[in-house]
Scaffold this active site. Structure first.
Site, mmCIF file in Angstrom:
data_model
loop_
_atom_site.group_PDB
_atom_site.id
_atom_site.type_symbol
_atom_site.label_atom_id
_atom_site.label_comp_id
_atom_site.label_asym_id
_atom_site.label_seq_id
_atom_site.Cartn_x
_atom_site.Cartn_y
_atom_site.Cartn_z
ATOM 1 N N GLY A 1 -87.812 8.538 -2.575
ATOM 2 C CA GLY A 1 -88.365 7.210 -2.286
ATOM 3 C C GLY A 1 -89.435 7.319 -1.220
ATOM 4 O O GLY A 1 -90.620 7.052 -1.461
ATOM 5 N N ILE B 1 -86.225 -0.952 -8.863
ATOM 6 C CA ILE B 1 -87.492 -1.621 -9.181
ATOM 7 C C ILE B 1 -87.326 -3.151 -9.181
ATOM 8 O O ILE B 1 -86.602 -3.715 -10.011
ATOM 9 C CB ILE B 1 -88.068 -1.111 -10.531
ATOM 10 N N GLU C 1 -98.848 -4.427 0.483
ATOM 11 C CA GLU C 1 -97.419 -4.641 0.208
ATOM 12 C C GLU C 1 -96.647 -4.770 1.525
ATOM 13 O O GLU C 1 -95.784 -5.631 1.680
ATOM 14 C CB GLU C 1 -96.882 -3.465 -0.621
ATOM 15 N N ARG C 2 -96.993 -3.911 2.482
ATOM 16 C CA ARG C 2 -96.270 -3.937 3.765
ATOM 17 C C ARG C 2 -96.549 -5.235 4.518
ATOM 18 O O ARG C 2 -95.656 -5.797 5.159
ATOM 19 C CB ARG C 2 -96.639 -2.695 4.590
ATOM 20 N N GLN D 1 -76.459 -23.387 27.944
ATOM 21 C CA GLN D 1 -77.695 -22.674 28.280
ATOM 22 C C GLN D 1 -77.830 -21.391 27.452
ATOM 23 O O GLN D 1 -78.937 -20.985 27.091
ATOM 24 C CB GLN D 1 -77.737 -22.352 29.771
ATOM 25 N N LEU E 1 -74.902 -18.122 16.280
ATOM 26 C CA LEU E 1 -74.818 -19.487 16.804
ATOM 27 C C LEU E 1 -74.245 -20.479 15.783
ATOM 28 O O LEU E 1 -73.952 -21.617 16.129
ATOM 29 C CB LEU E 1 -76.191 -19.952 17.310
ATOM 30 N N ASN F 1 -88.684 1.572 7.890
ATOM 31 C CA ASN F 1 -89.310 1.422 9.211
ATOM 32 C C ASN F 1 -89.498 2.767 9.908
ATOM 33 O O ASN F 1 -90.390 2.911 10.746
ATOM 34 C CB ASN F 1 -88.507 0.425 10.056
ATOM 35 N N GLU F 2 -88.680 3.762 9.516
ATOM 36 C CA GLU F 2 -88.894 5.107 10.077
ATOM 37 C C GLU F 2 -90.236 5.650 9.564
ATOM 38 O O GLU F 2 -91.012 6.238 10.330
ATOM 39 C CB GLU F 2 -87.762 6.068 9.667
#
Ligand SMILES: Cc1cc2nc3c(=O)[nH]c(=O)nc-3n(C[C@H](O)[C@H](O)[C@H](O)COP(=O)(O)OP(=O)(O)OC[C@H]3O[C@@H](n4cnc5c(N)ncnc54)[C@H](O)[C@@H]3O)c2cc1C
Length: 405
Positions: free
Chosen positions: A138, A164, A249-250, A286, A344, A373-374
């Site tokens: 990939g 795909i 694409e990114r 808070q 939350l 992301n690597e």
């Protein structure tokens, strides 16, 4: 509300943008959200949803009107992607079809290919997918094993692809393959492969952690005879094409991330303002205010960077590294913000019927697909350590030449 905090966004600054926003919202409300559970069961959305999107002019927005597209600049596509993502649904995967597959054909296709595929993609009669990833590779696209051998009248295609997006629904797929297997260059090329061809088969849609209404599947090619005129662009230029198109694409993934984070922040403000604990709204603590403020601050910075990248793409100036920064930081932000917004919501955040639960599940893949992301960090580091890599390359070349002499 988050909208009140935003600094003015110059990219969506016309009446046409506002009209498109309204159309997208109505489309999602009427033609997508009511069918979500049904599509989740089937791991696939309906063709009617695609046709309706086509009828409303929501497909191929940035493709030239000469080929039936919207003839608009990329900011309109960005708005559509962001707005859909803000509202939550992961289907139909319009950005894959319109902003990733269609541009390949528009940029590199022959006139015949453009006239054959693009107008029908704009109506939703034809759906297109992009098949690069294989079961064994990939991140390392140069290692693909799918081959297409020149047999004179046709390309003989063999191999398989996996993960795909809209592969199951698609009528054709752009397939990355090696057209000169066994030679030093190997010739990575792209073929347009119609799903009706003999020997082309599809796996069932995968069951996934998120993106449950958007089908993702395997594609198999067994001695598929692909007509010679279905080569996209020049033979051997597929790798360059992919590297040229991947920044777009990114960026679409970064835009989705920004949209999802905004949707989650808006919904958590509403939820915590109504839900009470210890005789006061959760919003009164808070901790709640600070967590949502932190989320909004992170989103605001990412939104500004992603908007700038959208402008750069519009001007054909977006670099691979800028797109990598946008994809990596925006999707990391998306994941953190959605996790916080889910927290939350308390126990309700863990319930599937709550939008935040679906959005959280959907967000996980953003850090994986379109290049992990690597890999985005590899791209950025390569630029930073440019000199080091140039020297390394020169040394390797010298060593190779010495060995040959
Ligand atoms: C829902 C979904 C939809 C998808 N849609 C499509 C599609 O439409 N078309 C398509 O072609 N593909 C698609 N993909 C595939 C996707 O792009 C790949 O999954 C992704 O690029 C990672 O490849 P891989 O899964 O083979 O992981 P691998 O390459 O095996 O990576 C595994 C891990 O190793 C790390 N790694 C790999 N190389 C390096 C390195 N050099 N340095 C540091 N770490 C590294 C990765 O970051 C990752 O953490 C989709 C995937 C998913 C999950």
């Amino acid at each position: 509300m988050y909208a009140d905090l935003q600094i003015p966004r110059d990219i969506y600054n016309t009446e046409e943008h506002e009209m498109l926003r309204e159309t997208v919202r109505e489309y999602v409300k009427q033609h997508v959200l009511p069918y979500r559970e049904e599509w989740e069961e089937e791991s696939c959305c309906s063709r009617e949803a695609w046709l309706k999107a086509g009828e409303l002019g929501l497909l191929n927005l940035s493709i030239s009107d000469k080929y039936g597209g919207g003839g608009l600049d990329f900011s309109f596509s960005a708005l559509l992607i962001e707005e859909m993502s803000k509202m939550g649904p992961d289907s139909p995967a319009i950005s894959m079809h319109s902003d990733i597959v269609a541009p390949y054909i528009e940029q590199y296709g022959s006139e015949e290919q453009k006239h054959h595929y693009l107008p029908k993609m704009a109506t939703g009669e034809l759906i297109g997918s992009l098949a690069m990833t294989e079961p064994s590779t990939g991140s390392d696209l140069q290692a693909i094993k799918t081959t297409a051998v020149d047999k004179g009248d046709y390309w003989l295609l063999n191999g398989s692809k996996t993960f795909i997006t809209i592969g199951y629904s698609s009528d054709f797929s752009l397939v990355a393959c090696k057209t000169r297997p066994g030679t030093p260059q190997e010739g990575v090329s792209m073929l347009i492969v119609d799903a009706t061809l003999d020997g082309f088969s599809k796996g069932k849609p995968f069951k996934k952690l998120g993106l449950k209404t958007s089908d993702t599947c395997e594609l198999f090619f067994e001695d598929v005879k692909v007509p010679k005129d279905r080569l996209l662009g020049q033979e051997g230029t597929g790798f360059i094409m992919m590297m040229t198109e991947l920044p777009r694409e990114r960026l679409t993934v970064a835009i989705q991330a920004v949209g999802a984070a905004e949707g989650a922040i808006e919904s958590v403000i509403e939820y915590t303002s109504e839900r009470t604990a210890f005789k006061q709204p959760i919003a009164g603590f808070q901790n709640t205010q600070f967590k949502v403020a932190e989320a909004a601050m992170k989103l605001q910075l990412n939104q500004c960077y992603v908007d700038k990248c959208t402008e750069l793409l519009k001007e054909h100036k977006l670099t691979a590294e800028q797109a990598s920064v946008a994809k990596c930081t925006a999707t990391d932000m998306q994941f953190e913000v959605l996790d916080q917004c889910l927290q939350l919501h308390g126990g309700y955040g863990f319930m599937w019927e709550y939008q935040i639960c679906r959005m959280f599940a959907d967000s996980r893949v953003s850090r994986i697909y379109a290049g992990t992301n690597e890999i985005m960090k590899v791209m950025v580091a390569r630029k930073l350590f440019n000199n080091y890599f140039a020297e390394l390359k020169a040394k390797r070349k010298a060593k190779k030449m010495a060995a040959q002499n």
